[in-house]
Design a protein around this motif. Structure first.
Motif, mmCIF file in Angstrom:
data_model
loop_
_atom_site.group_PDB
_atom_site.id
_atom_site.type_symbol
_atom_site.label_atom_id
_atom_site.label_comp_id
_atom_site.label_asym_id
_atom_site.label_seq_id
_atom_site.Cartn_x
_atom_site.Cartn_y
_atom_site.Cartn_z
ATOM 1 N N TYR A 98 0.833 -1.205 0.000
ATOM 2 C CA TYR A 98 0.000 0.000 0.000
ATOM 3 C C TYR A 98 0.870 1.258 0.000
ATOM 4 O O TYR A 98 0.607 2.222 -0.716
ATOM 5 C CB TYR A 98 -0.923 -0.012 1.221
ATOM 6 C CG TYR A 98 -1.675 1.271 1.454
ATOM 7 C CD1 TYR A 98 -2.660 1.686 0.562
ATOM 8 C CD2 TYR A 98 -1.401 2.072 2.545
ATOM 9 C CE1 TYR A 98 -3.348 2.874 0.763
ATOM 10 C CE2 TYR A 98 -2.093 3.255 2.754
ATOM 11 C CZ TYR A 98 -3.055 3.651 1.859
ATOM 12 O OH TYR A 98 -3.733 4.823 2.064
ATOM 13 N N LEU A 99 1.901 1.256 0.824
ATOM 14 C CA LEU A 99 2.767 2.419 1.013
ATOM 15 C C LEU A 99 4.182 2.016 0.591
ATOM 16 O O LEU A 99 4.918 1.417 1.363
ATOM 17 C CB LEU A 99 2.718 2.842 2.480
ATOM 18 C CG LEU A 99 3.092 4.245 2.856
ATOM 19 C CD1 LEU A 99 2.268 5.275 2.103
ATOM 20 C CD2 LEU A 99 2.902 4.455 4.342
ATOM 21 N N ARG A 100 4.526 2.313 -0.656
ATOM 22 C CA ARG A 100 5.776 1.850 -1.264
ATOM 23 C C ARG A 100 6.848 2.930 -1.226
ATOM 24 O O ARG A 100 6.547 4.107 -1.347
ATOM 25 C CB ARG A 100 5.527 1.417 -2.707
ATOM 26 C CG ARG A 100 4.508 0.300 -2.824
ATOM 27 C CD ARG A 100 4.128 -0.044 -4.259
ATOM 28 N NE ARG A 100 4.051 1.039 -5.229
ATOM 29 C CZ ARG A 100 2.981 1.828 -5.416
ATOM 30 N NH1 ARG A 100 1.907 1.664 -4.690
ATOM 31 N NH2 ARG A 100 3.003 2.765 -6.337
ATOM 32 N N LYS A 101 8.100 2.498 -1.128
ATOM 33 C CA LYS A 101 9.210 3.445 -1.196
ATOM 34 C C LYS A 101 9.159 4.151 -2.540
ATOM 35 O O LYS A 101 8.821 3.548 -3.553
ATOM 36 C CB LYS A 101 10.550 2.721 -1.040
ATOM 37 C CG LYS A 101 10.798 2.216 0.359
ATOM 38 C CD LYS A 101 12.177 1.595 0.433
ATOM 39 C CE LYS A 101 12.451 1.091 1.823
ATOM 40 N NZ LYS A 101 13.812 0.520 1.923
ATOM 41 N N THR A 102 9.537 5.430 -2.545
ATOM 42 C CA THR A 102 9.480 6.200 -3.790
ATOM 43 C C THR A 102 10.608 5.819 -4.752
ATOM 44 O O THR A 102 10.465 5.972 -5.952
ATOM 45 C CB THR A 102 9.519 7.718 -3.528
ATOM 46 O OG1 THR A 102 10.658 8.015 -2.723
ATOM 47 C CG2 THR A 102 8.258 8.180 -2.831
ATOM 48 N N THR A 103 11.729 5.330 -4.223
ATOM 49 C CA THR A 103 12.813 4.846 -5.072
ATOM 50 C C THR A 103 13.320 3.537 -4.498
ATOM 51 O O THR A 103 13.244 3.300 -3.290
ATOM 52 C CB THR A 103 13.985 5.842 -5.162
ATOM 53 O OG1 THR A 103 14.530 6.032 -3.856
ATOM 54 C CG2 THR A 103 13.565 7.165 -5.750
ATOM 55 N N PHE A 104 13.861 2.697 -5.360
ATOM 56 C CA PHE A 104 14.282 1.363 -4.956
ATOM 57 C C PHE A 104 15.314 1.409 -3.835
ATOM 58 O O PHE A 104 15.230 0.651 -2.878
ATOM 59 C CB PHE A 104 14.820 0.599 -6.170
ATOM 60 C CG PHE A 104 15.117 -0.837 -5.887
ATOM 61 C CD1 PHE A 104 14.080 -1.737 -5.664
ATOM 62 C CD2 PHE A 104 16.418 -1.299 -5.818
ATOM 63 C CE1 PHE A 104 14.336 -3.071 -5.385
ATOM 64 C CE2 PHE A 104 16.689 -2.622 -5.544
ATOM 65 C CZ PHE A 104 15.647 -3.520 -5.328
ATOM 66 N N PHE A 105 16.305 2.296 -3.950
ATOM 67 C CA PHE A 105 17.362 2.373 -2.946
ATOM 68 C C PHE A 105 17.149 3.536 -1.979
ATOM 69 O O PHE A 105 18.008 3.829 -1.172
ATOM 70 C CB PHE A 105 18.736 2.514 -3.618
ATOM 71 C CG PHE A 105 19.123 1.285 -4.388
ATOM 72 C CD1 PHE A 105 19.459 0.119 -3.723
ATOM 73 C CD2 PHE A 105 19.137 1.297 -5.769
ATOM 74 C CE1 PHE A 105 19.809 -1.016 -4.428
ATOM 75 C CE2 PHE A 105 19.489 0.173 -6.482
ATOM 76 C CZ PHE A 105 19.824 -0.997 -5.813
ATOM 77 N N GLY A 106 15.993 4.186 -2.069
ATOM 78 C CA GLY A 106 15.724 5.350 -1.236
ATOM 79 C C GLY A 106 15.425 4.992 0.204
ATOM 80 O O GLY A 106 15.218 3.834 0.555
ATOM 81 N N GLY A 107 15.409 6.006 1.036
ATOM 82 C CA GLY A 107 15.088 5.814 2.440
ATOM 83 C C GLY A 107 13.629 5.449 2.640
ATOM 84 O O GLY A 107 12.799 5.632 1.754
ATOM 85 N N SER A 108 13.332 4.948 3.818
ATOM 86 C CA SER A 108 11.963 4.502 4.080
ATOM 87 C C SER A 108 11.039 5.649 4.488
ATOM 88 O O SER A 108 9.848 5.446 4.654
ATOM 89 C CB SER A 108 11.961 3.414 5.147
ATOM 90 O OG SER A 108 12.472 3.921 6.358
ATOM 91 N N LEU A 109 11.567 6.875 4.642
ATOM 92 C CA LEU A 109 10.735 7.999 5.067
ATOM 93 C C LEU A 109 10.221 8.828 3.897
ATOM 94 O O LEU A 109 9.735 9.937 4.081
ATOM 95 C CB LEU A 109 11.496 8.877 6.061
ATOM 96 C CG LEU A 109 11.891 8.155 7.355
ATOM 97 C CD1 LEU A 109 12.590 9.120 8.307
ATOM 98 C CD2 LEU A 109 10.702 7.502 8.023
#
Length: 191
Positions: A98-109
């Motif tokens: 439902y709430l996915r990271k905006t980039t594959f290697f990006g932070g979880s915030l």
């Protein structure tokens, strides 16, 4: 006019969110039917009117609009989110879908979600104008923002914690609330 919710406690695990103009009242509490009233299962209710006392039990007469079931134990982390928006059928999905990271290697915030209007929105932590959390549309418009009162700041009869949802997006209040709670949980538990 935007919804301006006062978050009475500032806690992820339970609070009343009351619009300062008395238009909407949301309660987030441990789900009354969860085992031992665990703080890992939260229910989100539209209360219909302001709760004047903490022991108000009107939510027990209602179906929650959303249930957040965070994973328990050593595994910890994200679990499932369930929506109960009548007249649509209920739906359950993993929170990390439902709430996915905006980039594959990006932070979880920094995460994005698809709201009930079918459009994508993203939450970002401490990215704009002193907002603790900012919700941004696909077109990069500010949809909502959350401020948590700093401990050194005085509070005069109010908590100082606010969630503002801009007028064009008020119909997404429950989506925004559910996704914000998950984001705050992620930040609180370093997930």
């Amino acid at each position: 006019m935007p919804y301006m919710f006062e978050d009475r406690t500032g806690r992820v695990t339970g609070s009343d969110y009351d619009d300062i103009y008395d238009r909407m009242f949301i309660r987030v509490i441990p789900h009354p039917r969860s085992p031992a009233r665990s703080n890992n299962v939260l229910a989100i209710y539209n209360m219909g009117r302001r709760s004047t006392r903490h022991g108000d039990t009107r939510h027990l007469e209602r179906q929650p609009l959303v249930v957040l079931e965070f994973a328990e134990g050593a595994a910890g982390g994200l679990g499932n989110i369930s929506f109960f928006y009548p007249p649509a059928p209920s739906m359950t999905m993993p929170m990390n879908r439902y709430l996915r990271k905006t980039t594959f290697f990006g932070g979880s915030l920094s995460r994005k979600f698809r709201a009930s209007d079918g459009r994508e929105y993203r939450w970002e932590h401490q990215s704009a104008d002193g907002h603790e959390w900012s919700c941004i549309s696909e077109e990069n418009y500010l949809v909502a923002h959350y401020e948590l009162r700093q401990p050194h700041m005085p509070a005069y009869g109010v908590s100082g914690n606010t969630l503002t949802i801009h007028e064009s997006y008020c119909h997404l209040s429950i989506d925004i609330m559910a996704s914000l709670l998950i984001m705050r949980y992620i930040a609180e538990h370093n997930l």
